[in-house]
Design a protein around this motif. Structure first.
Motif, PDB file in Angstrom:
ATOM      1  N   MET B   1      21.330 -25.309 -17.466  1.00 15.83           N
ATOM      2  CA  MET B   1      20.508 -25.225 -18.677  1.00 15.83           C
ATOM      3  C   MET B   1      20.966 -24.059 -19.558  1.00 15.83           C
ATOM      4  O   MET B   1      21.369 -23.024 -19.054  1.00 15.83           O
ATOM      5  N   LYS B   2      20.883 -24.249 -20.845  1.00 14.89           N
ATOM      6  CA  LYS B   2      21.300 -23.204 -21.771  1.00 14.89           C
ATOM      7  C   LYS B   2      20.298 -22.060 -21.770  1.00 14.89           C
ATOM      8  O   LYS B   2      19.101 -22.290 -21.649  1.00 14.89           O
ATOM      9  N   ASN B   3      20.818 -20.860 -21.935  1.00 16.92           N
ATOM     10  CA  ASN B   3      19.918 -19.722 -22.043  1.00 16.92           C
ATOM     11  C   ASN B   3      19.307 -19.662 -23.440  1.00 16.92           C
ATOM     12  O   ASN B   3      19.952 -20.000 -24.419  1.00 16.92           O
ATOM     13  N   ARG B   4      18.058 -19.229 -23.477  1.00 15.51           N
ATOM     14  CA  ARG B   4      17.399 -19.035 -24.773  1.00 15.51           C
ATOM     15  C   ARG B   4      16.919 -17.586 -24.866  1.00 15.51           C
ATOM     16  O   ARG B   4      16.642 -16.954 -23.869  1.00 15.51           O
ATOM     17  N   PHE B   5      16.800 -17.153 -26.105  1.00 15.29           N
ATOM     18  CA  PHE B   5      16.263 -15.821 -26.360  1.00 15.29           C
ATOM     19  C   PHE B   5      14.751 -15.964 -26.457  1.00 15.29           C
ATOM     20  O   PHE B   5      14.250 -16.623 -27.374  1.00 15.29           O
ATOM     21  N   VAL B   6      14.030 -15.426 -25.490  1.00 15.33           N
ATOM     22  CA  VAL B   6      12.582 -15.618 -25.446  1.00 15.33           C
ATOM     23  C   VAL B   6      11.868 -14.322 -25.803  1.00 15.33           C
ATOM     24  O   VAL B   6      12.129 -13.277 -25.207  1.00 15.33           O
ATOM     25  N   ILE B   7      10.992 -14.383 -26.798  1.00 17.27           N
ATOM     26  CA  ILE B   7      10.214 -13.214 -27.210  1.00 17.27           C
ATOM     27  C   ILE B   7       8.775 -13.408 -26.746  1.00 17.27           C
ATOM     28  O   ILE B   7       8.152 -14.411 -27.075  1.00 17.27           O
ATOM     29  N   ASN B   8       8.278 -12.473 -25.991  1.00 14.89           N
ATOM     30  CA  ASN B   8       6.887 -12.557 -25.565  1.00 14.89           C
ATOM     31  C   ASN B   8       6.127 -11.322 -26.060  1.00 14.89           C
ATOM     32  O   ASN B   8       6.108 -10.285 -25.402  1.00 14.89           O
ATOM     33  N   PRO B   9       5.493 -11.418 -27.228  1.00 17.78           N
ATOM     34  CA  PRO B   9       4.853 -10.252 -27.841  1.00 17.78           C
ATOM     35  C   PRO B   9       3.757  -9.644 -26.975  1.00 17.78           C
ATOM     36  O   PRO B   9       3.464  -8.461 -27.086  1.00 17.78           O
ATOM     37  N   VAL B  10       3.155 -10.443 -26.092  1.00 20.07           N
ATOM     38  CA  VAL B  10       2.066  -9.921 -25.256  1.00 20.07           C
ATOM     39  C   VAL B  10       2.554  -8.749 -24.405  1.00 20.07           C
ATOM     40  O   VAL B  10       1.817  -7.813 -24.124  1.00 20.07           O
ATOM     41  N   LEU B  11       3.833  -8.793 -24.023  1.00 21.66           N
ATOM     42  CA  LEU B  11       4.359  -7.743 -23.158  1.00 21.66           C
ATOM     43  C   LEU B  11       4.943  -6.566 -23.939  1.00 21.66           C
ATOM     44  O   LEU B  11       5.294  -5.549 -23.352  1.00 21.66           O
ATOM     45  N   CYS B  12       5.087  -6.722 -25.245  1.00 16.01           N
ATOM     46  CA  CYS B  12       5.759  -5.683 -26.044  1.00 16.01           C
ATOM     47  C   CYS B  12       4.852  -4.472 -26.224  1.00 16.01           C
ATOM     48  O   CYS B  12       3.681  -4.603 -26.563  1.00 16.01           O
ATOM     49  N   THR B  13       5.427  -3.271 -25.980  1.00 15.10           N
ATOM     50  CA  THR B  13       4.635  -2.053 -26.146  1.00 15.10           C
ATOM     51  C   THR B  13       5.007  -1.313 -27.424  1.00 15.10           C
ATOM     52  O   THR B  13       4.462  -0.262 -27.719  1.00 15.10           O
ATOM     53  N   GLY B  14       5.935  -1.869 -28.174  1.00 21.09           N
ATOM     54  CA  GLY B  14       6.356  -1.206 -29.408  1.00 21.09           C
ATOM     55  C   GLY B  14       7.182   0.037 -29.171  1.00 21.09           C
ATOM     56  O   GLY B  14       7.164   0.958 -29.972  1.00 21.09           O
ATOM     57  N   CYS B  15       7.932   0.077 -28.076  1.00 17.94           N
ATOM     58  CA  CYS B  15       8.713   1.285 -27.764  1.00 17.94           C
ATOM     59  C   CYS B  15       9.992   1.365 -28.590  1.00 17.94           C
ATOM     60  O   CYS B  15      10.617   2.404 -28.662  1.00 17.94           O
ATOM     61  N   ARG B  16      10.382   0.286 -29.203  1.00 14.63           N
ATOM     62  CA  ARG B  16      11.547   0.213 -30.093  1.00 14.63           C
ATOM     63  C   ARG B  16      12.874   0.470 -29.386  1.00 14.63           C
ATOM     64  O   ARG B  16      13.854   0.844 -30.031  1.00 14.63           O
ATOM     65  N   THR B  17      12.913   0.288 -28.083  1.00 12.20           N
ATOM     66  CA  THR B  17      14.190   0.425 -27.373  1.00 12.20           C
ATOM     67  C   THR B  17      15.173  -0.654 -27.829  1.00 12.20           C
ATOM     68  O   THR B  17      16.367  -0.402 -27.962  1.00 12.20           O
ATOM     69  N   CYS B  18      14.652  -1.840 -28.111  1.00 11.69           N
ATOM     70  CA  CYS B  18      15.513  -2.946 -28.545  1.00 11.69           C
ATOM     71  C   CYS B  18      16.234  -2.588 -29.838  1.00 11.69           C
ATOM     72  O   CYS B  18      17.411  -2.860 -30.016  1.00 11.69           O
ATOM     73  N   GLU B  19      15.480  -1.935 -30.728  1.00 14.69           N
ATOM     74  CA  GLU B  19      16.037  -1.556 -32.020  1.00 14.69           C
ATOM     75  C   GLU B  19      17.226  -0.604 -31.831  1.00 14.69           C
ATOM     76  O   GLU B  19      18.281  -0.770 -32.428  1.00 14.69           O
ATOM     77  N   LEU B  20      17.001   0.367 -30.953  1.00 15.67           N
ATOM     78  CA  LEU B  20      18.034   1.363 -30.675  1.00 15.67           C
ATOM     79  C   LEU B  20      19.256   0.703 -30.037  1.00 15.67           C
ATOM     80  O   LEU B  20      20.395   0.954 -30.430  1.00 15.67           O
ATOM     81  N   ALA B  21      18.983  -0.172 -29.045  1.00 18.24           N
ATOM     82  CA  ALA B  21      20.084  -0.845 -28.358  1.00 18.24           C
ATOM     83  C   ALA B  21      20.889  -1.674 -29.345  1.00 18.24           C
ATOM     84  O   ALA B  21      22.123  -1.678 -29.326  1.00 18.24           O
ATOM     85  N   CYS B  22      20.189  -2.358 -30.238  1.00 14.39           N
ATOM     86  CA  CYS B  22      20.849  -3.213 -31.222  1.00 14.39           C
ATOM     87  C   CYS B  22      21.723  -2.381 -32.160  1.00 14.39           C
ATOM     88  O   CYS B  22      22.868  -2.717 -32.424  1.00 14.39           O
ATOM     89  N   SER B  23      21.171  -1.269 -32.631  1.00  8.22           N
ATOM     90  CA  SER B  23      21.929  -0.404 -33.541  1.00  8.22           C
ATOM     91  C   SER B  23      23.210   0.088 -32.891  1.00  8.22           C
ATOM     92  O   SER B  23      24.262   0.109 -33.510  1.00  8.22           O
TER      93      SER B  23
END
Ligand code: FES
Lengths: 258, 145
Positions: B1-23
């Motif tokens: 099965m193909k992988n999908r990018f899954v966003i689950n806002p319920v678990l998000c704490t707003g730490c913005r680590t993703c933003e930093l990693a992306c940059s």
């Protein structure tokens, strides 16, 4: 895939792809002013010249514009041989005489050690090197608003009859991709002016920020089957909306799960 | 099965680590790029939503691009932007109804999420698994009923 040698290094390349693309992929700095991947190569600036040879050419070599030379098997390419550099210096020398006031040309020439032109400087020379990137991009995008006009000494780029071009939508692609920043435009508040034509910038209905002109948005929505509402909100407000609606769904899920 | 990018806002704490990693992952010449993912609180105080490109099936950005700089990668399903072809006309930035095509002013580049070519860095660094890259499972019946 075929093997070619560039500056002594064996690299793989697609047969038929242009040499310049391979050279760029290897991050070798070959000057190229008239090249843009969005349009077909033209070979106007001659700066991307390289020296090519093959094992069985008995020591002969030739000089070709790499942006127009398709990859062949067993090609041996030199991007900065003495002769290539000499050719580039000659071209820079000529450019400096024709466009003495262009900072981009001056910088490039300096890199090759040409500080002063040995030809007679054309005092009233403008900065257009006639590479045609602007007109080729305009054509590729389907506007056909500007073209190269005149010939010889007076050749330049302009809209038909030097009047505000009716087909221009103010997308600014010509000006932003000009290698010498020759094309003038002004962006002031909600007004954009280019080629003597005034455009209204489409303001975001929520915050008033502007991204593209109304005419460009209308063109896209008409020809590309995109609802016009998409253009009426800016990207930042769109993101806020997305977070709000995704947040609502998430809140329901949370409730349903508890 | 193909992988999908899954966003689950319920678990998000707003730490913005993703933003930093992306940059970091999208640095240009050693300088950090603009993040392609935006954790926003969406006006709801207790919920953070990482807003990132949804890789729409009928993507407005692809339609808006007049020079075909945006194409879908058949392997990852992501819409990828070829920076060499891009003429920076801002059509995709204006057209995306989710605001996920962006202009990186510092580097003067148009950018969008490319799923890091099939291995999204943000998902790897997300400490709470609000972002995941995994085989897609359809939502459970229980929620709908
Ligand atoms: S880039 Fe090849 S001639 Fe200009």
């Amino acid at each position: 895939m075929v093997n070619i040698t560039i500056n002594g290094k064996i690299v793989q390349a697609e047969e038929g792809e242009m040499l310049l693309s391979v050279i760029r992929r290897l991050k070798i700095d070959v000057p190229a002013l008239c090249h843009h991947e969005a349009v077909e190569p033209l070979g106007a600036c001659r700066l991307c010249m390289v020296e090519i040879t093959k094992e069985d050419w008995n020591g002969w070599s030739k000089f070709v514009t790499s942006c127009l030379y398709p990859v062949e098997p067993d090609l041996i390419v030199l991007t900065h041989s003495d002769q290539v550099n000499e050719i580039r210096r000659t071209i820079m020398d000529l450019y400096l005489a024709r466009h003495p006031n262009s900072p981009e040309i001056q910088k490039l020439a300096e890199e090759y050690g040409v500080l002063k032109t040995s030809y007679e400087v054309q005092v009233d020379g403008d900065n257009c090197i006639l590479c045609g990137i602007c007109t080729r991009i305009c054509d590729a995008m389907g506007f056909h608003a500007i073209s190269l006009v005149g010939r010889g000494h007076g050749k330049t780029v302009a809209p038909p009859l030097d009047e505000p071009p009716p087909d221009c939508t103010g997308c600014l692609s010509c000006a932003l991709n000009c290698p010498t920043n020759f094309i003038e435009f002004s962006d002031q508040g909600n007004k954009r002016t280019i080629w003597k034509k005034d455009f209204e910038m489409l303001a975001c209905v929520k915050c008033g920020a502007t991204t593209i002109t109304r005419e460009f948005a209308e063109f896209l929505s008409r020809n590309r089957d995109i609802p016009f509402e998409y253009f009426e909100t800016c990207d930042a407000c769109h993101r806020k909306e997305t977070s709000l609606s995704m947040g609502r769904i998430a809140a329901w899920t949370k409730e349903a799960q508890s | 099965m193909k992988n999908r990018f899954v966003i689950n806002p319920v678990l998000c704490t707003g730490c913005r680590t993703c933003e930093l990693a992306c940059s970091f992952a999208h640095s240009v010449d050693g300088k950090m790029g603009r993040s392609r993912i935006y954790p926003l609180d969406g006006g709801m105080t207790d919920l953070w939503v990482p807003v990132a490109c949804l890789q729409c099936e009928e993507a407005a950005c692809i339609k808006s691009c007049l020079v075909n700089a945006l194409r879908r990668n058949p392997e990852t399903g992501a819409v990828e932007l070829n920076e060499e072809i891009c003429v920076k006309c801002m059509a995709c930035v204006a057209a995306c109804p989710f605001g996920c095509a962006l202009h990186d002013q510092q580097h003067d580049l148009i950018i969008k999420c490319d799923l890091c070519g099939g291995d999204p860095v943000c998902a790897k660094f997300c400490p709470t698994k609000a972002l995941e890259y995994k085989p897609f499972e359809p939502a459970k019946k229980k929620i709908a009923g």
